[in-house]
Design a protein around this motif. Structure first.
Motif, PDB file in Angstrom:
ATOM      1  N   ILE A  74       0.892  -1.174   0.050  1.00 31.54           N
ATOM      2  CA  ILE A  74      -0.050  -0.034   0.120  1.00 31.54           C
ATOM      3  C   ILE A  74       0.798   1.154   0.007  1.00 31.54           C
ATOM      4  O   ILE A  74       0.501   2.239  -0.934  1.00 31.54           O
ATOM      5  N   LEU A  75       1.933   1.280   0.813  1.00 28.89           N
ATOM      6  CA  LEU A  75       2.991   2.379   0.759  1.00 28.89           C
ATOM      7  C   LEU A  75       3.392   2.763  -0.517  1.00 28.89           C
ATOM      8  O   LEU A  75       3.634   3.736  -0.883  1.00 28.89           O
ATOM      9  N   LEU A  76       3.967   1.677  -0.925  1.00 25.61           N
ATOM     10  CA  LEU A  76       4.664   1.543  -2.562  1.00 25.61           C
ATOM     11  C   LEU A  76       3.577   2.160  -3.419  1.00 25.61           C
ATOM     12  O   LEU A  76       3.912   3.091  -4.333  1.00 25.61           O
ATOM     13  N   LEU A  77       2.136   1.843  -3.312  1.00 24.81           N
ATOM     14  CA  LEU A  77       1.264   2.229  -4.403  1.00 24.81           C
ATOM     15  C   LEU A  77       0.914   3.718  -4.244  1.00 24.81           C
ATOM     16  O   LEU A  77       0.751   4.492  -5.166  1.00 24.81           O
ATOM     17  N   LEU A  78       0.953   4.016  -2.822  1.00 21.25           N
ATOM     18  CA  LEU A  78       0.673   5.526  -2.576  1.00 21.25           C
ATOM     19  C   LEU A  78       1.814   6.490  -3.170  1.00 21.25           C
ATOM     20  O   LEU A  78       1.540   7.393  -3.558  1.00 21.25           O
ATOM     21  N   LEU A  79       3.027   6.135  -2.709  1.00 19.09           N
ATOM     22  CA  LEU A  79       4.016   6.754  -3.154  1.00 19.09           C
ATOM     23  C   LEU A  79       4.307   6.903  -4.783  1.00 19.09           C
ATOM     24  O   LEU A  79       4.423   8.173  -5.324  1.00 19.09           O
ATOM     25  N   SER A  80       4.229   5.753  -5.528  1.00 16.11           N
ATOM     26  CA  SER A  80       4.194   5.886  -6.762  1.00 16.11           C
ATOM     27  C   SER A  80       3.096   6.464  -7.340  1.00 16.11           C
ATOM     28  O   SER A  80       3.099   7.613  -8.200  1.00 16.11           O
ATOM     29  N   SER A  81       1.763   6.557  -6.790  1.00 14.00           N
ATOM     30  CA  SER A  81       0.778   7.319  -7.265  1.00 14.00           C
ATOM     31  C   SER A  81       0.724   9.162  -7.080  1.00 14.00           C
ATOM     32  O   SER A  81       0.707   9.554  -7.945  1.00 14.00           O
ATOM     33  N   VAL A  82       1.426   9.250  -5.698  1.00 14.51           N
ATOM     34  CA  VAL A  82       1.447  10.643  -5.406  1.00 14.51           C
ATOM     35  C   VAL A  82       2.612  11.332  -6.289  1.00 14.51           C
ATOM     36  O   VAL A  82       2.492  12.549  -7.003  1.00 14.51           O
ATOM     37  N   THR A  83       3.762  10.501  -6.632  1.00 15.98           N
ATOM     38  CA  THR A  83       4.766  10.846  -7.541  1.00 15.98           C
ATOM     39  C   THR A  83       4.399  11.246  -8.910  1.00 15.98           C
ATOM     40  O   THR A  83       4.729  12.223  -9.733  1.00 15.98           O
ATOM     41  N   PHE A  84       3.613  10.257  -9.318  1.00 11.36           N
ATOM     42  CA  PHE A  84       3.108  10.398 -10.695  1.00 11.36           C
ATOM     43  C   PHE A  84       2.188  11.649 -10.929  1.00 11.36           C
ATOM     44  O   PHE A  84       2.402  12.550 -11.892  1.00 11.36           O
ATOM     45  N   LEU A  85       1.322  11.731  -9.975  1.00 11.45           N
ATOM     46  CA  LEU A  85       0.324  13.042  -9.923  1.00 11.45           C
ATOM     47  C   LEU A  85       1.238  14.429  -9.667  1.00 11.45           C
ATOM     48  O   LEU A  85       0.833  15.410 -10.473  1.00 11.45           O
ATOM     49  N   LEU A  86       2.315  14.250  -8.865  1.00  8.11           N
ATOM     50  CA  LEU A  86       3.135  15.446  -8.542  1.00  8.11           C
ATOM     51  C   LEU A  86       3.879  16.072  -9.914  1.00  8.11           C
ATOM     52  O   LEU A  86       4.038  17.028 -10.254  1.00  8.11           O
ATOM     53  N   SER A  87       4.445  14.978 -10.593  1.00  9.68           N
ATOM     54  CA  SER A  87       4.994  15.223 -11.668  1.00  9.68           C
ATOM     55  C   SER A  87       4.267  15.819 -12.648  1.00  9.68           C
ATOM     56  O   SER A  87       4.542  16.818 -13.762  1.00  9.68           O
ATOM     57  N   LEU A  88       3.056  15.522 -12.822  1.00  8.27           N
ATOM     58  CA  LEU A  88       1.900  15.882 -13.942  1.00  8.27           C
ATOM     59  C   LEU A  88       1.715  17.347 -13.463  1.00  8.27           C
ATOM     60  O   LEU A  88       1.323  18.227 -14.551  1.00  8.27           O
ATOM     61  N   LEU A  89       1.574  17.814 -12.349  1.00  9.76           N
ATOM     62  CA  LEU A  89       1.090  18.969 -11.769  1.00  9.76           C
ATOM     63  C   LEU A  89       2.310  20.134 -12.196  1.00  9.76           C
ATOM     64  O   LEU A  89       2.128  21.143 -12.377  1.00  9.76           O
ATOM     65  N   ILE A  90       3.510  19.524 -11.906  1.00  6.81           N
ATOM     66  CA  ILE A  90       4.921  20.367 -12.319  1.00  6.81           C
ATOM     67  C   ILE A  90       4.763  20.653 -13.689  1.00  6.81           C
ATOM     68  O   ILE A  90       5.189  21.780 -14.137  1.00  6.81           O
ATOM     69  N   LEU A  91       4.546  19.730 -14.538  1.00  6.40           N
ATOM     70  CA  LEU A  91       4.641  19.910 -15.989  1.00  6.40           C
ATOM     71  C   LEU A  91       3.387  20.677 -16.474  1.00  6.40           C
ATOM     72  O   LEU A  91       3.721  21.362 -17.092  1.00  6.40           O
ATOM     73  N   GLY A  92       2.328  20.618 -15.983  1.00  8.51           N
ATOM     74  CA  GLY A  92       1.296  21.371 -16.313  1.00  8.51           C
ATOM     75  C   GLY A  92       1.578  22.883 -15.868  1.00  8.51           C
ATOM     76  O   GLY A  92       0.711  23.835 -16.407  1.00  8.51           O
ATOM     77  N   ALA A  93       2.303  23.214 -14.630  1.00  7.42           N
ATOM     78  CA  ALA A  93       2.600  24.512 -14.353  1.00  7.42           C
ATOM     79  C   ALA A  93       3.287  25.239 -15.080  1.00  7.42           C
ATOM     80  O   ALA A  93       3.737  26.216 -15.132  1.00  7.42           O
TER      81      ALA A  93
END
Length: 639
Positions: free
Chosen positions: A511-530
């Motif tokens: 569960i921890l690995l799933l959350l970390l990878s999901s958050v990193t994926f979304l965070l990178s999307l937000l940085i690119l979108g900015a």
């Protein structure tokens, strides 16, 4: 330094060679090929590449073994997933109306080595795919004649039991490839006309199957007494989606043919969208009538449609279905033979493959040598090899190409147009930096400050809130975010595909690995979108970037991880062979390498000073470069 070891500078120059980019020539329409294909021609090429034997075989297999009547949902989800990749191809095909498809798209954005490997894998994809379709065509025609062709071959030629070889030579499959190669060599106009004929017949047969199928439909076959609409549940629908995804492979033939389109900026996006919609509608409607005609659990996986009509008392319809399947397989074979020599031609034009394949016939204006050589190789594969063990090998090459094209879309959106294209004819200046790598193109946005935000810079509206991103050099945050996106997509795909048991993790760790990878994926999307993107009004651009290509990357990686380890092993061997070809020939004969040689003593670059004055520095040959950057006092100033 140890005698005989390469210096750091030479290693750096070698790495630059691997990452050099092909110049982005978006506006040129000059070509050695003939621009004669209309939007209709490209659309039917795409339909022919997607609607093949899978419509007559795959529907029954997925319905009986994976999804039941819910196979229509599997095809619908697979069509949406394929649309993500198709839109990426549509944007590149409109912006770069040149042959080469995924190879070219990777070359202008990711680098030379990656482009060669993608092109190398696409070659094998078309070779095995065309040979496999010819084998299927031969088997289907043989079945119509009660396997008399098979029995006659075994009686006069015999059989053999050799690993990787077929039990007997398939002369019929080899003959159809030779015949198709002859038509392809006559020119794009002739092969397009032939594809029109087979595609129209195939679509008419599909329409006949749909109409007669709805007339013979029995809604009771979807009832709970027969197992219900989704007997295998949601997991069965998703398993069917992974298989149905490969039914839509083939739209890339449109992008590969863009150099022969009359108006590629308009025709390519329209043709890809319409062809994918037609293919999706055909698969969904045919799978619907198939499961309504007979119960899903009684389907014959090998010949579901013909068997369904036979069981309903319409055996004569089976011959129409057989004729439609043969025409559909002909269109797929023509698509493979049409695209394959053009990919080879694009690589040879760039110097990464042998120059003999860059020759174009003066009358028919087609790459004749590529058609003859690779048509002959495909003929040998269909004649002698056992292709069943190699068919799965097609998937990994296709998915890898889709992944690189989606990544290239993100890279291209944050690249600024080269200064030479924006300066106009009134201000020619030879003292312009040559950009040969992805990092050079990303850093290009920082060489000039203008009133309007440039691609790769933080959006002005977000600078008060995300000021920490502005402290990095322009493009650095984008490059890091893209690297994080790909890495997190690989991690997230591993977690989703393998689960906690295969990864040998405790439940909390999973569960921890799933959350970390999901958050990193979304965070990178937000940085690119900015960050500011490159916008063009005169060509098609896919919506919701970077979200759309990012979802395509994640989906393609998930599907690649579901392939067997033997497929990955064969893929690795093929890559090693490709690397030997590239380092033995391609890297030294590359057009970009030839372009660099005369520029070693004459190239000028813009000096990255903080006040961005018109200060230039002459680039010396590598042997004369100073070990440290010169001080500002030593920099020559322009008059």
């Amino acid at each position: 330094m140890v005698r005989g070891l390469p210096s750091t500078a030479s290693l750096a120059r070698f790495c630059q060679k691997l990452n050099r980019l092909k110049p982005l020539e978006e506006s040129t329409m000059e070509t050695s090929l003939r621009r004669c294909l209309s939007t209709l021609d490209l659309t039917l090429l795409g339909v022919g590449g997607m609607v093949g034997s899978g419509l007559y075989v795959l529907t029954g297999t997925v319905a009986k073994q994976m999804a039941g009547p819910a196979v229509l949902l599997s095809f619908a989800v697979a069509a949406v997933a394929s649309l993500l990749s198709a839109l990426c191809y549509a944007e590149f095909g409109a912006r770069l109306p040149r042959t080469g498809s995924a190879y070219l798209f990777t070359y202008v954005s990711m680098g030379e080595l990656w482009a060669f490997l993608i092109g190398w894998n696409v070659l094998l994809e078309y070779l095995i795919g065309g040979a496999a379709v010819a084998r299927a065509w031969s088997g289907y025609l043989d079945a119509m004649f009660n396997h008399r062709i098979h029995n006659l071959t075994e009686a006069y030629v015999g059989t053999w039991q050799v690993p990787l070889l077929a039990h007997y030579p398939d002369f019929l499959a080899a003959g159809i490839i030779i015949l198709a190669s002859v038509f392809i060599s006559c020119g794009a106009r002739v092969s397009s006309w032939l594809n029109h004929t087979f595609s129209v017949v195939s679509l008419v047969v599909i329409l006949f199957v749909i109409i007669l199928g709805f007339i013979l439909a029995r809604p009771h076959n979807w009832s709970a007494e027969e197992g219900g609409f989704a007997p295998f549940g949601f997991s069965g629908i998703m398993a069917g989606t992974a298989t149905c995804f490969y039914a839509f492979v083939g739209f890339d033939v449109i992008a590969a043919s863009s150099e022969e389109a009359r108006n590629p900026k308009r025709a390519v996006p329209i043709a890809i969208t319409i062809s994918l919609g037609l293919a999706a509608g055909a698969y969904i409607l045919v799978s619907t009538v198939l499961t309504l005609m007979v119960p899903w659990h009684s389907l014959d996986p090998d010949s579901a449609l013909a068997d369904a009509f036979y069981r309903r008392g319409y055996s004569w319809a089976g011959f129409i279905v057989a004729a439609g399947s043969i025409c559909a397989m002909n269109t797929v074979l023509l698509s493979s033979l049409f695209s394959l020599p053009r990919i080879v031609y694009a690589m040879a034009i760039d110097g990464l493959f042998f120059q003999v394949f860059a020759q174009v016939h003066p009358r028919t204006q087609v790459p004749m040598v590529g058609i003859l050589v690779f048509g002959g190789l495909m003929t040998c594969l269909a004649l002698l090899l056992d292709l069943e063990a190699l068919v799965q090998f097609l998937s990994i090459g296709t998915l890898l190409a889709y992944t690189f094209v989606a990544t290239s879309i993100i890279v291209l959106r944050f690249q600024r147009a080269p200064p030479c294209s924006a300066s106009g004819p009134a201000s020619p200046d030879p003292r312009v930096k040559e950009y040969h790598s992805f990092s050079d193109h990303i850093q290009l946005v920082g060489t000039e400050q203008a009133s309007a935000p440039e691609p790769g810079q933080l959006r002005p509206a977000l600078r008060p809130y995300l000021g920490f991103l502005g402290r990095y050099s322009p493009g650095a945050a984008v490059a890091w975010a893209l690297s994080m996106l790909v890495a997190s997509a690989i991690t997230l795909a591993c977690v989703l595909v393998f689960g906690d048991s295969a990864l040998h993790l405790p439940y909390w760790g999973y569960i921890l690995l799933l959350l970390l990878s999901s958050v990193t994926f979304l965070l990178s999307l937000l940085i690119l979108g900015a960050h500011q993107q490159r916008q063009q009004q005169d060509t098609f651009q896919i919506p919701m970037v970077p979200l759309t290509p990012a979802l395509s990357i994640l989906l393609n990686i998930c599907l690649m991880l579901k392939l067997s380890y033997l497929t990955w092993l064969r893929f690795s061997i093929w890559l090693v062979i490709g690397l030997a070809v590239y380092f033995g020939y391609g890297i030294w004969h590359s057009k970009e390498n030839q372009r660099e040689l005369p520029e070693l003593t004459t190239r000028y670059v813009v000096f990255p000073s903080t006040n961005l004055e018109e200060t230039v520095q002459t680039v010396q040959p590598p042997s004369q470069l100073p070990s440290q950057d010169p001080s500002p006092a030593e920099q020559p100033t322009s008059p």
